[in-house]
Design a protein around this motif. Structure first.
Motif, PDB file in Angstrom:
ATOM      1  N   PRO A 106      32.523  27.974  38.193  1.00 18.31           N
ATOM      2  CA  PRO A 106      33.733  28.834  38.719  1.00 18.31           C
ATOM      3  C   PRO A 106      33.450  29.989  39.342  1.00 18.31           C
ATOM      4  O   PRO A 106      32.837  30.809  38.739  1.00 18.31           O
ATOM      5  CB  PRO A 106      34.706  28.682  37.230  1.00 18.31           C
ATOM      6  CG  PRO A 106      34.106  27.904  36.302  1.00 18.31           C
ATOM      7  CD  PRO A 106      32.448  27.913  36.746  1.00 18.31           C
ATOM      8  N   THR A 107      34.285  30.142  40.499  1.00 14.77           N
ATOM      9  CA  THR A 107      34.027  31.394  41.429  1.00 14.77           C
ATOM     10  C   THR A 107      35.245  31.820  41.682  1.00 14.77           C
ATOM     11  O   THR A 107      36.409  31.196  42.066  1.00 14.77           O
ATOM     12  CB  THR A 107      33.235  30.942  42.768  1.00 14.77           C
ATOM     13  OG1 THR A 107      31.890  30.456  42.148  1.00 14.77           O
ATOM     14  CG2 THR A 107      33.019  32.222  43.484  1.00 14.77           C
ATOM     15  N   LEU A 108      35.678  33.261  41.811  1.00 15.74           N
ATOM     16  CA  LEU A 108      36.735  33.664  42.206  1.00 15.74           C
ATOM     17  C   LEU A 108      36.349  34.661  43.701  1.00 15.74           C
ATOM     18  O   LEU A 108      35.461  35.698  43.478  1.00 15.74           O
ATOM     19  CB  LEU A 108      37.115  34.964  41.251  1.00 15.74           C
ATOM     20  CG  LEU A 108      38.707  35.693  41.523  1.00 15.74           C
ATOM     21  CD1 LEU A 108      39.777  34.749  41.871  1.00 15.74           C
ATOM     22  CD2 LEU A 108      38.925  36.719  40.485  1.00 15.74           C
ATOM     23  N   ALA A 130      36.129  26.983  43.419  1.00 15.46           N
ATOM     24  CA  ALA A 130      36.253  28.669  44.008  1.00 15.46           C
ATOM     25  C   ALA A 130      37.928  28.825  44.029  1.00 15.46           C
ATOM     26  O   ALA A 130      38.673  28.033  44.757  1.00 15.46           O
ATOM     27  CB  ALA A 130      35.674  28.998  45.290  1.00 15.46           C
ATOM     28  N   HIS A 131      38.421  29.869  43.656  1.00 11.81           N
ATOM     29  CA  HIS A 131      39.682  30.372  43.988  1.00 11.81           C
ATOM     30  C   HIS A 131      39.630  31.465  44.986  1.00 11.81           C
ATOM     31  O   HIS A 131      38.502  32.503  44.847  1.00 11.81           O
ATOM     32  CB  HIS A 131      40.346  30.808  42.542  1.00 11.81           C
ATOM     33  CG  HIS A 131      40.397  29.995  41.555  1.00 11.81           C
ATOM     34  ND1 HIS A 131      41.388  29.170  41.253  1.00 11.81           N
ATOM     35  CD2 HIS A 131      39.294  29.288  40.654  1.00 11.81           C
ATOM     36  CE1 HIS A 131      41.289  28.191  40.098  1.00 11.81           C
ATOM     37  NE2 HIS A 131      39.960  28.386  39.746  1.00 11.81           N
ATOM     38  N   PRO A 189      43.733  48.120  41.767  1.00 11.19           N
ATOM     39  CA  PRO A 189      42.739  48.217  40.738  1.00 11.19           C
ATOM     40  C   PRO A 189      43.398  47.411  39.576  1.00 11.19           C
ATOM     41  O   PRO A 189      42.917  46.617  38.953  1.00 11.19           O
ATOM     42  CB  PRO A 189      42.264  49.384  40.446  1.00 11.19           C
ATOM     43  CG  PRO A 189      43.574  50.581  41.096  1.00 11.19           C
ATOM     44  CD  PRO A 189      43.985  49.704  42.480  1.00 11.19           C
ATOM     45  N   GLU A 190      44.596  47.639  39.179  1.00  7.71           N
ATOM     46  CA  GLU A 190      45.400  47.115  37.806  1.00  7.71           C
ATOM     47  C   GLU A 190      45.650  45.909  38.323  1.00  7.71           C
ATOM     48  O   GLU A 190      45.324  44.967  37.351  1.00  7.71           O
ATOM     49  CB  GLU A 190      46.628  48.094  37.772  1.00  7.71           C
ATOM     50  CG  GLU A 190      46.340  49.283  37.160  1.00  7.71           C
ATOM     51  CD  GLU A 190      46.188  50.154  38.630  1.00  7.71           C
ATOM     52  OE1 GLU A 190      46.695  50.144  39.576  1.00  7.71           O
ATOM     53  OE2 GLU A 190      46.253  51.631  38.158  1.00  7.71           O
ATOM     54  N   LEU A 191      46.129  45.327  39.482  1.00  9.01           N
ATOM     55  CA  LEU A 191      46.363  43.882  39.710  1.00  9.01           C
ATOM     56  C   LEU A 191      44.971  43.004  39.715  1.00  9.01           C
ATOM     57  O   LEU A 191      44.892  42.128  39.075  1.00  9.01           O
ATOM     58  CB  LEU A 191      47.108  43.780  41.160  1.00  9.01           C
ATOM     59  CG  LEU A 191      47.397  42.426  41.501  1.00  9.01           C
ATOM     60  CD1 LEU A 191      48.233  41.726  40.447  1.00  9.01           C
ATOM     61  CD2 LEU A 191      48.154  42.525  43.051  1.00  9.01           C
ATOM     62  N   LEU A 199      42.188  36.808  33.846  1.00 11.76           N
ATOM     63  CA  LEU A 199      42.668  35.563  33.860  1.00 11.76           C
ATOM     64  C   LEU A 199      41.736  34.689  33.966  1.00 11.76           C
ATOM     65  O   LEU A 199      41.530  33.677  33.410  1.00 11.76           O
ATOM     66  CB  LEU A 199      43.877  35.588  34.542  1.00 11.76           C
ATOM     67  CG  LEU A 199      45.162  35.987  34.179  1.00 11.76           C
ATOM     68  CD1 LEU A 199      46.436  36.000  35.107  1.00 11.76           C
ATOM     69  CD2 LEU A 199      45.746  35.339  32.796  1.00 11.76           C
ATOM     70  N   PHE A 200      40.940  34.857  35.030  1.00 11.00           N
ATOM     71  CA  PHE A 200      39.958  34.062  35.502  1.00 11.00           C
ATOM     72  C   PHE A 200      38.871  33.999  34.735  1.00 11.00           C
ATOM     73  O   PHE A 200      38.457  32.845  34.285  1.00 11.00           O
ATOM     74  CB  PHE A 200      39.335  34.579  36.899  1.00 11.00           C
ATOM     75  CG  PHE A 200      37.994  33.974  37.503  1.00 11.00           C
ATOM     76  CD1 PHE A 200      38.343  32.712  37.958  1.00 11.00           C
ATOM     77  CD2 PHE A 200      36.899  34.498  37.335  1.00 11.00           C
ATOM     78  CE1 PHE A 200      36.892  31.888  38.326  1.00 11.00           C
ATOM     79  CE2 PHE A 200      35.652  33.934  37.833  1.00 11.00           C
ATOM     80  CZ  PHE A 200      35.820  32.518  38.243  1.00 11.00           C
TER      81      PHE A 200
END
Length: 282
Positions: free
Chosen positions: A225-227, A252-253, A269-271, A278-279
């Motif tokens: 799984p990749t972000l 991938a997302h 940064p916070e987001l 989550l990922f």
């Protein structure tokens, strides 16, 4: 939790492949660590503390300098295949058998190589502001990057505003806040990378970016799984390359942040920490 943070984690050393790797680790022990791979000319002190400390709330974070970079010994290789092999040796020297891997810019090239060469070692992958072998506009520095890196900035640190952030007032304000965070650590900072080491990184970039037939086929081998994360207007590694990664990686997302450039997670940064968490937790 360990008591250490981005600002206080001591620099430690481990030997592997004949290299003395400098590293820092902090966060929640007993979890799958996230190993961070840095961008061109960057050291452990170039990461955003809001990002590293944010992710360290729920997992261990490991920052390191690859061979020939800053406080690590050896010479910077001129291929990312070799940089990936060195990174694998470093990770295994820590006694780790499973990690998550994060890479920004050329660190994303290294992260891909780690995953290709040691798929058993990598659980999940986060690729930021990066691209595939032979990607669009990746045969050398982009025109925008050439202009940025040939310009004299006053103060010099504002080079990184141009690299990581867009020209809007909101982006520049976020960039200045990032530069302030970047310098909060005062004790035990890394020395800057040498010009010779940077030139060897650029040589590796040119090789990675060479156009070739079926350039993206290798991505099918990355099953993890990749972000994929980028700014909507990355001028260092064009944003289209993030889409190419997402389209060719099997799992991938893709996240594109608005009004942002090469260092989008430092603008949001916070987001980014929330979305990356989550990922990684899924």
């Amino acid at each position: 939790m360990t008591t250490h943070t981005h600002q206080t984690a001591p620099t430690q050393y481990v030997e592997a492949n004949g290299i003395r790797f400098a590293y820092r680790r902090f966060g929640k022990p007993g979890t799958v660590p996230v190993v961070f791979n840095q961008h061109y000319a960057g050291t452990m002190d170039y990461w955003d503390p809001t990002v590293t400390d944010g992710l360290a709330q729920d997992r261990e974070v490991i920052l390191f300098n690859n061979a020939g970079v800053s406080s690590s010994s050896g010479e910077v290789p001129t291929t990312f295949e070799e940089m990936g092999a060195n990174a694998i040796a470093f990770i295994r020297a820590l006694g780790l058998t499973k990690v998550d891997v994060l890479g920004i810019s050329i660190g994303g090239f290294v992260a891909q190589e780690i995953t290709l060469q040691a798929p058993d070692l990598v659980r999940k992958l986060i690729l930021i502001g990066t691209g595939p072998r032979g990607g669009e506009g990746m045969g050398g520095l982009t025109q925008e990057a050439q202009k940025i890196f040939s310009t004299t900035f006053d103060p010099p640190e504002h080079l990184w505003l141009a690299v990581h952030f867009g020209p809007s007032e909101a982006a520049r304000t976020a960039g200045k806040a990032f530069l302030e965070r970047k310098h909060r650590r005062q004790a035990g900072r890394d020395p800057e990378m040498t010009e010779a080491a940077g030139n060897r990184q650029i040589e590796a970039v040119i090789k990675w970016g060479e156009r070739r037939p079926d350039a993206y086929d290798y991505l099918k081998a990355i099953q993890q799984p990749t972000l994929v994360v980028n700014g909507n207007k990355d001028v260092i590694i064009y944003t289209i390359n993030s889409f190419i990664l997402q389209q060719n990686l099997p799992n991938a997302h893709l996240i594109l942040y608005p009004d942002s450039n090469h260092g989008a997670p430092y603008q949001y940064p916070e987001l980014f920490v929330k979305q990356a968490t989550l990922f990684l937790d899924a």
